[in-house]
Design a protein around this motif. Structure first.
Motif, PDB file in Angstrom:
ATOM      1  N   ALA A 315     -34.894   0.469 -12.020  1.00 20.91           N
ATOM      2  CA  ALA A 315     -34.279  -0.674 -12.691  1.00 20.91           C
ATOM      3  C   ALA A 315     -33.334  -0.184 -13.776  1.00 20.91           C
ATOM      4  CB  ALA A 315     -35.342  -1.588 -13.296  1.00 20.91           C
ATOM      5  N   ASN A 316     -32.358  -1.008 -14.096  1.00 20.25           N
ATOM      6  CA  ASN A 316     -31.455  -0.729 -15.212  1.00 20.25           C
ATOM      7  C   ASN A 316     -32.121  -1.135 -16.515  1.00 20.25           C
ATOM      8  OD1 ASN A 316     -29.690  -0.413 -13.020  1.00 20.25           O
ATOM      9  ND2 ASN A 316     -27.955  -1.139 -14.194  1.00 20.25           N
ATOM     10  N   LEU A 317     -31.931  -0.322 -17.565  1.00 24.75           N
ATOM     11  CA  LEU A 317     -32.271  -0.806 -18.894  1.00 24.75           C
ATOM     12  C   LEU A 317     -31.349  -1.973 -19.243  1.00 24.75           C
ATOM     13  CD1 LEU A 317     -32.999   2.245 -21.220  1.00 24.75           C
ATOM     14  CD2 LEU A 317     -34.585   0.699 -20.104  1.00 24.75           C
ATOM     15  N   THR A 318     -31.767  -2.758 -20.190  1.00 22.82           N
ATOM     16  CA  THR A 318     -30.991  -3.925 -20.559  1.00 22.82           C
ATOM     17  C   THR A 318     -30.958  -4.060 -22.066  1.00 22.82           C
ATOM     18  OG1 THR A 318     -30.705  -6.295 -20.122  1.00 22.82           O
ATOM     19  CG2 THR A 318     -32.944  -5.533 -20.541  1.00 22.82           C
ATOM     20  N   GLY A 319     -30.194  -5.022 -22.546  1.00 22.03           N
ATOM     21  CA  GLY A 319     -30.204  -5.347 -23.958  1.00 22.03           C
ATOM     22  C   GLY A 319     -29.182  -4.592 -24.775  1.00 22.03           C
ATOM     23  N   THR A 320     -29.344  -4.714 -26.086  1.00 17.94           N
ATOM     24  CA  THR A 320     -28.431  -4.135 -27.068  1.00 17.94           C
ATOM     25  C   THR A 320     -29.249  -3.457 -28.161  1.00 17.94           C
ATOM     26  OG1 THR A 320     -26.807  -5.882 -26.649  1.00 17.94           O
ATOM     27  CG2 THR A 320     -26.577  -4.648 -28.700  1.00 17.94           C
ATOM     28  N   VAL A 321     -28.809  -2.285 -28.575  1.00 13.89           N
ATOM     29  CA  VAL A 321     -29.448  -1.579 -29.682  1.00 13.89           C
ATOM     30  C   VAL A 321     -28.579  -1.747 -30.919  1.00 13.89           C
ATOM     31  CG1 VAL A 321     -30.258   0.636 -30.562  1.00 13.89           C
ATOM     32  CG2 VAL A 321     -30.539   0.084 -28.132  1.00 13.89           C
ATOM     33  N   TYR A 322     -29.168  -2.317 -31.964  1.00 11.14           N
ATOM     34  CA  TYR A 322     -28.487  -2.489 -33.248  1.00 11.14           C
ATOM     35  C   TYR A 322     -29.022  -1.405 -34.184  1.00 11.14           C
ATOM     36  CZ  TYR A 322     -27.494  -7.129 -31.318  1.00 11.14           C
ATOM     37  OH  TYR A 322     -27.083  -8.176 -30.507  1.00 11.14           O
ATOM     38  N   TYR A 323     -28.164  -0.541 -34.646  1.00 10.57           N
ATOM     39  CA  TYR A 323     -28.672   0.561 -35.462  1.00 10.57           C
ATOM     40  C   TYR A 323     -27.784   0.785 -36.688  1.00 10.57           C
ATOM     41  CZ  TYR A 323     -25.286   3.592 -32.941  1.00 10.57           C
ATOM     42  OH  TYR A 323     -24.162   4.170 -32.390  1.00 10.57           O
ATOM     43  N   TRP A 324     -28.369   1.514 -37.633  1.00  4.32           N
ATOM     44  CA  TRP A 324     -27.724   1.764 -38.919  1.00  4.32           C
ATOM     45  C   TRP A 324     -27.052   3.117 -38.882  1.00  4.32           C
ATOM     46  CZ3 TRP A 324     -30.405   3.399 -44.055  1.00  4.32           C
ATOM     47  CH2 TRP A 324     -29.506   3.258 -45.131  1.00  4.32           C
ATOM     48  N   GLU A 325     -25.726   3.143 -39.071  1.00  3.01           N
ATOM     49  CA  GLU A 325     -25.005   4.390 -39.298  1.00  3.01           C
ATOM     50  C   GLU A 325     -25.144   4.700 -40.787  1.00  3.01           C
ATOM     51  OE1 GLU A 325     -21.475   4.075 -35.924  1.00  3.01           O
ATOM     52  OE2 GLU A 325     -21.034   3.557 -38.012  1.00  3.01           O
ATOM     53  N   VAL A 326     -26.059   5.597 -41.103  1.00  4.90           N
ATOM     54  CA  VAL A 326     -26.430   5.826 -42.497  1.00  4.90           C
ATOM     55  C   VAL A 326     -25.230   6.254 -43.324  1.00  4.90           C
ATOM     56  CG1 VAL A 326     -27.962   7.102 -44.023  1.00  4.90           C
ATOM     57  CG2 VAL A 326     -28.741   6.476 -41.732  1.00  4.90           C
ATOM     58  N   ASN A 327     -24.453   7.183 -42.800  1.00  7.18           N
ATOM     59  CA  ASN A 327     -23.336   7.732 -43.572  1.00  7.18           C
ATOM     60  C   ASN A 327     -22.211   6.719 -43.770  1.00  7.18           C
ATOM     61  OD1 ASN A 327     -23.470   8.428 -40.688  1.00  7.18           O
ATOM     62  ND2 ASN A 327     -21.349   9.066 -40.952  1.00  7.18           N
ATOM     63  N   ASN A 328     -22.151   5.695 -42.925  1.00  9.94           N
ATOM     64  CA  ASN A 328     -21.092   4.693 -43.051  1.00  9.94           C
ATOM     65  C   ASN A 328     -21.567   3.394 -43.691  1.00  9.94           C
ATOM     66  OD1 ASN A 328     -19.195   6.355 -41.768  1.00  9.94           O
ATOM     67  ND2 ASN A 328     -19.856   5.673 -39.739  1.00  9.94           N
ATOM     68  N   GLY A 329     -22.878   3.229 -43.812  1.00 12.20           N
ATOM     69  CA  GLY A 329     -23.406   2.006 -44.390  1.00 12.20           C
ATOM     70  C   GLY A 329     -23.168   0.775 -43.537  1.00 12.20           C
ATOM     71  N   ASN A 330     -23.125   0.976 -42.216  1.00 11.61           N
ATOM     72  CA  ASN A 330     -22.861  -0.129 -41.299  1.00 11.61           C
ATOM     73  C   ASN A 330     -23.981  -0.268 -40.281  1.00 11.61           C
ATOM     74  OD1 ASN A 330     -20.305  -0.918 -42.278  1.00 11.61           O
ATOM     75  ND2 ASN A 330     -19.302   0.738 -41.122  1.00 11.61           N
ATOM     76  N   VAL A 331     -24.281  -1.510 -39.906  1.00 14.00           N
ATOM     77  CA  VAL A 331     -25.100  -1.774 -38.733  1.00 14.00           C
ATOM     78  C   VAL A 331     -24.142  -2.052 -37.580  1.00 14.00           C
ATOM     79  CG1 VAL A 331     -26.724  -3.358 -37.645  1.00 14.00           C
ATOM     80  CG2 VAL A 331     -27.100  -2.616 -39.998  1.00 14.00           C
ATOM     81  N   VAL A 332     -24.234  -1.238 -36.534  1.00 16.39           N
ATOM     82  CA  VAL A 332     -23.375  -1.386 -35.357  1.00 16.39           C
ATOM     83  C   VAL A 332     -24.249  -1.741 -34.167  1.00 16.39           C
ATOM     84  CG1 VAL A 332     -21.667   0.242 -36.243  1.00 16.39           C
ATOM     85  CG2 VAL A 332     -23.531   1.079 -34.795  1.00 16.39           C
TER      86      VAL A 332
END
Length: 699
Positions: A315-332
């Motif tokens: 099966a294919n994995l699904t969904g979206t991973v929201y993670y923190w780029e620590v050095n940039n201070g952004n959640v992507v």
């Protein structure tokens, strides 16, 4: 997971338009192809391929058969057309047809280097109760359209080249004739030789007897479980020379790749993507184990291969991973299968940092902190990135309900209470307090009935060293918390027990044991427990014990489960500061890079045993960033009529049709990935109901 292979093949240009009985147009690129009806094996490591061209013949010995309607026809028996020429010697009554014989039986078709071989012609004859073989009429079908198509009247069988595997050819006779079946196997074989290799050099590899004294495989790890639908792994190793030749051999039951490559140090090999995406073909053709051998020739001597076995989940994995780029201070966000993350949060004026985020299981909303420091909470629309609510009140870490309706927040104000509010309000509906400490790092269960959290007894909201894992019931009908209690205690050396996450069925909790709450340079391991804490086990393979060098096996933190079970596994995303092959090698605790990894967790967990598998690096993230806090959620759902791969892609929970689209009701029953409330809602043979969706549950 249910896949619409007809749509996939059509989009890829692998199925001809119109009548499947039409002959395929000639292809000037065809070089070689083979069709095997013997027991020849191209997927078990053998370098030989048995080839033959099948011919359908009349078992009675009267010659080659064509269309069963050709030639003179008179009379019928039991709904069967009878040819007088076949019955002249036995009288006018050949008897009743009691069985059907198909030719060929158990055919094996091999597609070499993407070149589709000539079609295989199937034929059928009826066998009467007098032992006489007579022509019959009927229709043909094949149950694996990703592998091949068959003319329903002609019986002409043609491989697609999209995938290898085995399916069932069925002949349905007209009238009251019995049906008959046989297997038809398609195998894919690919060869790669960017620079010509002399035959005498190739001949040295099978004669090698000495182990390789210097080559060391670094990544992936042996026994890793990979899903479908991701970019293939970069195989990495050390110990070779700049001019060394490598024979890279990957093979499963229905797939084989044989490549001869120069891979100078630092040695990193990606399966070719052109002219064919080999990893895509490998995963589409494999359900279970695939073996990978890499053997080295140093210019004078060939050595025994280094060998690994990986498992491909169906099966294919699904969904979206929201993670923190620590050095940039952004959640992507990184959509599974994408080659890069995207920035999407529309920050309000004056907001420079987004962190400490939580995502609803259905992928509709995000709760996140702004600024840093007192870390005020907000809610964000996941699809658009627009801020929905920002009360500018201290929170720190917060947790959002599975459907995005409510938020539990308030860790950073050090009041010792977590607050429950609606996602768009700061009006407190209930408060969670615990005796002797303060609740930290809350997370909702997938079914929305429980919240797991840590109770800290020292330090501040961001830095503490002593905590235990607790569980509390939550009721959104009465807006109340109840029955808060400890389930896992701290242990010597790893006294910080926190960062919980619930499995898709809400029956298990993965969590961290660390020497400190802040993960930078921490000594940290991921563990698993059931809800009452009676079955606590360290996830050794996920952590890398016995797989990576000592020290790296205690750099794993902040686990998060994919909200649905896919391909017979639950999938856990983890952060880690371990080495990534020979690509990221810095092990200085103060500078080493944080990256996201994924580990498969067995669908059936046996208490007291480690159900995890070695982790793989999550493709698509950027290597020049430090990435952490990977919150895994379903992607924002699709509306009625939009294209889909499975029911959990759809707002109403059902996906079917050709091409598959989102629907608001099941297709007679719920397929893999479709919405369900009980096991009985799932189609027979299509899994059990886990976390609201039909899922494969291996025995």
């Amino acid at each position: 997971m249910r896949w619409n292979f007809v749509a996939l093949l059509s989009a890829a240009g692998l199925l001809a338009c119109g009548n499947p009985d039409r002959p395929a147009e000639s292809d000037s690129s065809v070089i070689s192809a083979s069709t095997s009806l013997s027991t020849g094996n191209t997927g078990n490591g053998s370098d030989t391929t048995d080839t033959a061209t099948p011919t359908s013949t009349d078992p009675s010995g009267s010659g080659t058969m064509g269309d069963p309607t050709d030639g003179p026809v008179t009379g019928t028996t039991n709904g069967t057309t009878v040819d007088p020429a076949t019955t002249a010697t036995t009288g006018d009554d050949p008897g009743m047809v009691v069985s059907i014989e198909i030719d060929p039986l158990d055919a094996i078709i091999t597609v070499v280097d993407g070149v589709i071989p000539p079609s295989t012609q199937y034929s059928a004859v009826g066998v009467t109760d007098k032992g006489i073989k007579i022509p019959v009429t009927g229709t043909w079908s094949y149950d694996k359209l990703d592998l091949a198509g068959i003319g329903d009247l002609s019986g002409t069988f043609t491989a697609t080249g999209f995938a290898g595997g085995v399916g069932t050819v069925t002949f349905e006779g007209t009238g009251e004739l019995p049906a008959a079946t046989t297997t038809a196997t398609v195998k894919l074989l690919f060869n790669a030789e960017p620079n010509p290799v002399p035959p005498e050099t190739k001949d040295l590899f099978p004669m090698a007897v000495d182990p390789d004294p210097s080559m060391v495989l670094l990544y992936p790890y042996d026994k890793t479980v990979f899903p479908r639908g991701l970019i293939g792994p970069t195989i990495q190793w050390d110990g070779g020379g700049a001019n060394d030749l490598y024979y890279i051999h990957a093979y499963s039951e229905f797939f084989e790749y044989k490549g001869w490559h120069n891979v100078p140090p630092p040695s990193r090999f990606d399966f070719p993507k052109l002219p064919t995406d080999i990893w895509l073909k490998l995963t589409a053709s494999t359900e279970g184990d695939v073996k990978v051998d890499i053997a080295r020739f140093d210019g004078q001597k060939a050595y025994l291969a280094k060998t690994q076995t990986w498992t491909i989940a169906p099966a294919n994995l699904t969904g979206t991973v929201y993670y923190w780029e620590v050095n940039n201070g952004n959640v992507v966000r990184l959509n599974i299968g994408a080659t890069a993350p995207e920035q999407f949060i529309q920050k309000p004026p004056g907001v420079t940092c987004v962190a400490c985020h939580s995502v609803s299981k259905d992928g509709s909303r995000i709760a996140a902190s702004f600024h840093g420091g007192y870390s005020p909470w907000s809610t964000i629309d996941a699809a658009s990135g627009n801020v929905l609510y920002f009360p500018d009140i201290a929170s720190g870490f917060q947790a959002i309900a599975p459907n995005g309706s409510h938020v539990v927040w308030g860790q950073s104000d050090e009041s010792g209470a977590l607050k429950l509010t609606n996602f768009d309000s700061s009006t407190v509906l209930a408060q969670l307090t615990v005796p002797g400490g303060k609740p930290q790092h809350p997370v909702w269960s997938s079914d929305g009935t429980k919240v797991a959290f840590a109770r800290k007894t020292d330090g501040n909201w961001l830095d503490f060293n002593n905590s235990e894992l607790w569980l509390v019931d939550i009721d959104l009908m009465t807006n109340s918390f109840a029955n808060a209690h400890q389930i896992v205690d701290k242990i010597p050396g790893l006294t910080t027990t926190t960062f919980p996450t619930f499995s898709p069925d809400s029956q298990w909790i993965a969590f961290n044991r660390l020497n400190q709450a802040r993960t930078r340079a921490a000594v940290t391991e991921v563990w698993l427990t059931n809800l009452d804490g009676s079955a606590v086990v360290r996830l050794d393979k996920a952590n890398g014990f016995g797989i990576v060098e000592p020290g790296q096996d205690q750099t794993t933190y902040e686990p998060t489960f994919l909200p649905v079970s896919v391909g017979g596994y639950s999938w856990l995303i983890i952060g880690s500061e371990r080495k990534y092959g020979n690509t990221l090698t810095d092990m200085n605790p103060n500078t080493r890079r944080k990256q996201l990894w994924v580990t498969a967790i067995d669908g059936n967990i046996t208490p007291g045993t480690d159900p995890s598998h070695p982790a793989f690096w999550l493709p698509g993230q950027e290597l020049n960033n430090s990435n952490m806090r990977g919150e895994w959620a379903l992607s924002p759902c699709k509306q009625l009529g939009e294209g889909c791969n499975a029911g959990f892609d759809c707002c109403d929970g059902f996906c079917y049709g050709d091409p598959a689209v989102c629907s608001d009701k099941p297709d007679t029953c719920s397929h893999i990935g479709d919405s369900c409330e009980v096991d009985a809602a799932c189609c027979e043979g299509e899994g059990t109901c886990i976390a609201g969706y039909c899922s494969i549950q291996p025995g």
